[in-house]
Design an enzyme around this catalytic site. Sequence first.
Site, PDB file in Angstrom:
ATOM      1  N   GLU A 281      -8.040  -5.416   4.849  1.00  0.00           N
ATOM      2  CA  GLU A 281      -7.892  -5.115   3.427  1.00  0.00           C
ATOM      3  C   GLU A 281      -6.705  -5.851   2.818  1.00  0.00           C
ATOM      4  O   GLU A 281      -6.760  -6.277   1.668  1.00  0.00           O
ATOM      5  CB  GLU A 281      -7.757  -3.600   3.245  1.00  0.00           C
ATOM      6  CG  GLU A 281      -9.093  -2.890   3.454  1.00  0.00           C
ATOM      7  CD  GLU A 281      -8.979  -1.403   3.748  1.00  0.00           C
ATOM      8  OE1 GLU A 281      -8.493  -1.059   4.843  1.00  0.00           O
ATOM      9  OE2 GLU A 281      -9.356  -0.590   2.898  1.00  0.00           O
TER      10      GLU A 281
ATOM     11  N   HIS B  17     -12.907   2.621  -0.427  1.00  0.00           N
ATOM     12  CA  HIS B  17     -12.939   1.588   0.630  1.00  0.00           C
ATOM     13  C   HIS B  17     -13.662   0.329   0.143  1.00  0.00           C
ATOM     14  O   HIS B  17     -14.150  -0.456   0.947  1.00  0.00           O
ATOM     15  CB  HIS B  17     -13.676   2.060   1.910  1.00  0.00           C
ATOM     16  CG  HIS B  17     -12.994   3.131   2.687  1.00  0.00           C
ATOM     17  ND1 HIS B  17     -13.699   4.090   3.379  1.00  0.00           N
ATOM     18  CD2 HIS B  17     -11.692   3.397   2.904  1.00  0.00           C
ATOM     19  CE1 HIS B  17     -12.871   4.905   3.995  1.00  0.00           C
ATOM     20  NE2 HIS B  17     -11.628   4.511   3.720  1.00  0.00           N
TER      21      HIS B  17
ATOM     22  N   ARG C  29      -2.485  -2.084  -3.541  1.00  0.00           N
ATOM     23  CA  ARG C  29      -3.712  -1.313  -3.338  1.00  0.00           C
ATOM     24  C   ARG C  29      -3.648  -0.060  -4.199  1.00  0.00           C
ATOM     25  O   ARG C  29      -2.704   0.721  -4.106  1.00  0.00           O
ATOM     26  CB  ARG C  29      -3.841  -0.908  -1.876  1.00  0.00           C
ATOM     27  CG  ARG C  29      -5.069  -0.051  -1.654  1.00  0.00           C
ATOM     28  CD  ARG C  29      -5.214   0.349  -0.201  1.00  0.00           C
ATOM     29  NE  ARG C  29      -6.440   1.124  -0.070  1.00  0.00           N
ATOM     30  CZ  ARG C  29      -6.560   2.205   0.686  1.00  0.00           C
ATOM     31  NH1 ARG C  29      -5.547   2.646   1.382  1.00  0.00           N
ATOM     32  NH2 ARG C  29      -7.703   2.833   0.752  1.00  0.00           N
TER      33      ARG C  29
ATOM     34  N   ARG D  53     -11.353  14.996   7.371  1.00  0.00           N
ATOM     35  CA  ARG D  53     -12.158  15.381   6.207  1.00  0.00           C
ATOM     36  C   ARG D  53     -13.568  15.775   6.629  1.00  0.00           C
ATOM     37  O   ARG D  53     -14.173  15.107   7.465  1.00  0.00           O
ATOM     38  CB  ARG D  53     -12.240  14.217   5.211  1.00  0.00           C
ATOM     39  CG  ARG D  53     -10.972  14.032   4.382  1.00  0.00           C
ATOM     40  CD  ARG D  53     -11.065  12.788   3.503  1.00  0.00           C
ATOM     41  NE  ARG D  53     -10.101  11.789   3.936  1.00  0.00           N
ATOM     42  CZ  ARG D  53     -10.100  10.529   3.528  1.00  0.00           C
ATOM     43  NH1 ARG D  53     -11.017  10.100   2.683  1.00  0.00           N
ATOM     44  NH2 ARG D  53      -9.191   9.692   3.974  1.00  0.00           N
TER      45      ARG D  53
ATOM     46  N   ASN E 289       0.883  -1.176   0.000  1.00  0.00           N
ATOM     47  CA  ASN E 289       0.000   0.000   0.000  1.00  0.00           C
ATOM     48  C   ASN E 289       0.916   1.219   0.000  1.00  0.00           C
ATOM     49  O   ASN E 289       1.485   1.587   1.018  1.00  0.00           O
ATOM     50  CB  ASN E 289      -0.885  -0.038   1.253  1.00  0.00           C
ATOM     51  CG  ASN E 289      -1.881   1.107   1.288  1.00  0.00           C
ATOM     52  OD1 ASN E 289      -1.816   2.036   0.477  1.00  0.00           O
ATOM     53  ND2 ASN E 289      -2.790   1.054   2.242  1.00  0.00           N
TER      54      ASN E 289
END
Length: 387
Positions: free
Chosen positions: A374, A170, A81, A231, A16
Amino acid sequence: MEQRADAPRDLVLVINSGSSSLKYQLLRAGRAEVLTKGTIERIGEPDGVADHDAAMTAMTDQLADRDLHLDRLGVVAVGHRVVHGGERFSEPTVIDDAVVAAIDELSALAPLHNPPALAGIRAAQRMLPDVPHVAVFDTAFFTGLPEAARTYAVPTELAARHGIRRYGFHGTSHAYVSALAAETVGRPTEELDQIVLHLGNGCSASAIHHGAAVETSMGLTPLQGLVMGTRSGDVDPGLHGFLARTERLDAGAIDTLLNKQSGLKGLAGVNDFRELEQRRATGDAAAALAFAVYVHRIRCYVGAYLVTLGRLDTLVFTAGVGENNAALRAAVADGLDGFGIAVDPARNQAASGDPRVISPDGTAVTVLVVPTDEELAIARQAVALVG
Ligand code: ADP
């Protein structure tokens, strides 16, 4: 750690790669066994490594220190990813030059995410040229969103020219967690209507009908939807013009404001949910408001998705906050008995790393906590593709 001849061919290196860090995990996809993992930080910073090639070398050194020699381990695939797959990538994809070029083109839609992912891919390909590299896209699970859900009400020609639509992110987590929730309740996903709440640093919700995503809270970028660590999630789109006029902010400054200085951090000064909870416990009013706004937004989405689906079998909490914060889960479910949604206090409080049901027996909706993974999901998809 030499590979035995009869060992299962399921050893995957998952990468990642972000702009300033590269996270890796070496795992056996079949047994869900993590051999090792780590992070190379401060890429491109004065006290760190120079670039992604140097980060890959640092990773190889860290592995060698643990007696894991990449060239001899029998890695069957490297799983990467990739945040943005645009409309083109709805499935994990073996990376060749054309795929590299396509990910590069999608950088316009994900300027913060796709370029560093590509840098990681290129560096890893140089390091392991004989192993297939597989891209797993955060958007893939949502490429099939119904047209009405994915379309923004902006001029059609403009949207077509730039690929402006709701993409969702996601997706690897939403797909993995919804499948595991179905397994946990002992029913096939094809029979279920599910809402998944992925609440980590980034936060997103999805509505899943019979295994297919029909709504999700993130949009063109990962800024839309729920309140997150830094965010804002949803704001009035008019805010952008307002800030441009009143604060004389340009597009980049507004992006930074809403992505990095808003959310829990903007409201309470902290983006880490544990810290927020500590402050809330001391009676900090800003922390209490941040928690309330965070919960309110989640409940608005749950309500919307109940109507989108028309019925509901499972409500699933995942990621750092969703998996670990019982108070948050209780607040989301508060007063929803009329919709068949309730949380059993003792089940909700019980700490566990396993998928678990937290609703009382006999309710219409099963509420679950399902830890996301993940890396494992990426590794399994990579093995499925190249195996
Ligand atoms: P990312 O989106 O970076 O993968 P995570 O899923 O790890 O993030 O979630 C990070 C968030 O989860 C942070 O806000 C952190 O405070 C929160 N979190 C992690 N562990 C706990 C815990 N035990 N209790 C409450 N919150 C937690």
